[in-house]
Write an enzyme that holds these catalytic residues in place. Structure first.
Site, mmCIF file in Angstrom:
data_model
loop_
_atom_site.group_PDB
_atom_site.id
_atom_site.type_symbol
_atom_site.label_atom_id
_atom_site.label_comp_id
_atom_site.label_asym_id
_atom_site.label_seq_id
_atom_site.Cartn_x
_atom_site.Cartn_y
_atom_site.Cartn_z
ATOM 1 N N ASP A 154 40.124 35.303 29.560
ATOM 2 C CA ASP A 154 41.013 34.427 30.343
ATOM 3 C C ASP A 154 41.567 35.184 31.546
ATOM 4 O O ASP A 154 41.741 34.617 32.628
ATOM 5 C CB ASP A 154 42.194 33.942 29.498
ATOM 6 C CG ASP A 154 41.748 33.273 28.216
ATOM 7 O OD1 ASP A 154 40.634 32.710 28.203
ATOM 8 O OD2 ASP A 154 42.495 33.325 27.229
HETATM 9 C C1 26A Z 1 40.251 24.068 21.132
HETATM 10 N N1 26A Z 1 40.507 25.476 20.885
HETATM 11 C C2 26A Z 1 39.877 26.036 19.711
HETATM 12 C C3 26A Z 1 41.293 26.217 21.750
HETATM 13 C C4 26A Z 1 41.577 27.588 21.568
HETATM 14 C C5 26A Z 1 42.323 28.246 22.565
HETATM 15 N N2 26A Z 1 42.770 27.630 23.669
HETATM 16 C C6 26A Z 1 42.487 26.324 23.781
HETATM 17 N N3 26A Z 1 41.779 25.617 22.861
HETATM 18 N N4 26A Z 1 41.290 28.505 20.590
HETATM 19 C C7 26A Z 1 41.824 29.677 20.991
HETATM 20 N N5 26A Z 1 42.452 29.526 22.173
HETATM 21 C C8 26A Z 1 43.181 30.527 22.967
HETATM 22 O O1 26A Z 1 42.278 31.456 23.452
HETATM 23 C C9 26A Z 1 43.064 32.542 23.909
HETATM 24 C C10 26A Z 1 42.214 33.762 24.030
HETATM 25 O O2 26A Z 1 41.210 33.570 24.941
HETATM 26 C C11 26A Z 1 44.197 31.325 22.183
HETATM 27 O O3 26A Z 1 45.455 30.668 22.192
HETATM 28 C C12 26A Z 1 44.211 32.668 22.925
HETATM 29 O O4 26A Z 1 45.410 32.874 23.634
#
Ligand code: 26A
Length: 373
Positions: free
Chosen positions: A328
């Protein structure tokens, strides 16, 4: 920003939102945000776990999944972990915070859906620290989403309960006060994770971007998106000018689209050439590969493909804190650079710099006092 457990004593306490006073204070500048981001706002519950814990729940290193019923005990079990920290997460929200970290004040605004609870207040506090403006859709009946960020030996496995984030509706973007912000922006960034929630909201941004020749970037986010949300992904790709993904997401794309190759450059070439709505801009595909070189492919005007590779400056092992949010942060540096009018090579370099900064922090965070590129 880190939070103590005691701060979460009343998880569903309803209070007037920081968001409102914060947004009001910047009302004058609200139609000047250059970058609009869309995603699933989550609070990360981050903790170290032994490898057996991941095995117990069939979780893989460096993966991200949606929780199903068998994963739900995790959220209670980790509350007892001494090292548990609560840190603002949600992949596109991390990118939005990171981009605002780099750009001048009032440059970035983030859309997503949260509950009226103390979790959302924690997100507002973290975003305020970075100066990130939010336009949350507020849910009466759902709690703010959470992500168990389980760290094992520098790797992370993410298990998400989307809750309120799953109820974002395109109509929220279309409210006149929000649509004015969308129209005034020059760049768009969408988390691929949002394909599980509202492809229609992504398409709304895509139409606006394509119609006005403004760039839209999409992150593939996780292997399961290309695997299980293939149709949704394919339906938005024509709107995408910049695809950002890591090597395992690229591989998952190749597999689900039967490309019969694991070569990331070949996969990038394929994606770069897919049809586009806005034919005034070529598509650029950026694949990161951890400490291996970042690969970019752009289709030139003559149809020729330009392939570039950019080596990564490795961090000393002792400087690696955790990789939660590294991708990110790369996206943050990259998209912020596009907003600043930098070229592809510079944008990749700033992306790699931002990823290195985040890897040296706990969770998807950046150092304060601020560091300059
Ligand atoms: C729909 N899903 C599974 C998700 C996520 C996500 N953010 C949005 N949608 N699953 C994990 N994360 C976020 O990814 C970040 C790391 O790249 C986590 O909250 C974490 O901060």
């Amino acid at each position: 920003m880190k939070f103590s457990l005691s701060q979460l004593a009343k998880p569903y306490l309803i209070r007037p939102f920081l968001q409102f006073s914060f947004t009001r204070s910047i009302a004058m500048s609200q139609n000047q945000y250059k970058l609009v981001c869309l995603g699933n706002p989550l609070l990360d519950l981050q903790t170290n776990v032994p490898q057996e814990y991941l095995k117990k729940y069939d979780l893989k290193d460096n993966d991200a999944i949606l929780a199903d019923a068998k994963h739900l005990p995790i959220y209670d079990e980790i509350l007892n972990n001494k090292d548990l920290i609560l840190v603002a997460g949600g992949a596109a929200q991390n990118t939005a915070r990171g981009a605002q970290y780099i750009l001048p004040p009032h440059s970035v605004v983030y859309f997503g859906s949260v509950g009226k609870d103390v979790y959302a207040e924690r997100l507002n506090e973290a975003n305020a620290k970075y100066g990130l403006a939010t336009r949350y859709q507020l849910q009466d009946d759902y709690a703010t989403g959470k992500c168990a960020a389980l760290i094992y030996d520098h790797h992370r496995s993410l298990v998400t309960d989307l809750a309120a984030a799953n109820h974002f509706k395109p109509e929220h973007l279309q409210k006149p006060e929000n649509w004015a912000i969308v129209e005034a922006a020059t760049h768009y960034y969408v988390g691929g994770f949002h394909l599980t929630v509202s492809p229609d909201a992504i398409k709304l941004l895509g139409e606006e971007a394509a119609k006005n020749n403004k760039p839209l970037a999409l992150n593939f986010s996780a292997p399961f998106i290309a695997q299980f949300f293939k149709d949704q992904l394919d339906s938005v790709l024509p709107y995408v000018d910049y695809v950002i993904a890591n090597e395992s997401e690229a591989e998952a794309y190749a597999e689900s689209h039967d490309l019969k190759t694991k070569d990331v450059a070949e996969i990038a070439k394929h994606v770069a050439q897919l049809p586009k709505k806005n034919t005034k801009r070529p598509r650029t595909v950026i694949f990161t590969q951890g400490t291996d070189p970042t690969i970019t492919v752009t289709q030139g005007k003559d149809g020729e493909l330009q392939v570039e590779t950019y080596p990564v400056k490795p961090l000393a092992k002792e400087d690696v804190v955790d990789t939660n949010g590294a991708g990110d942060a790369f996206a943050a540096g990259f998209i912020a650079s596009l907003v600043q009018g930098k070229d592809l090579a510079d944008a990749v370099d700033v992306g790699q710099w931002a990823a290195a900064l985040s890897i040296q922090e706990v969770g998807p965070s950046f150092p304060f006092p601020k560091k300059e590129y």
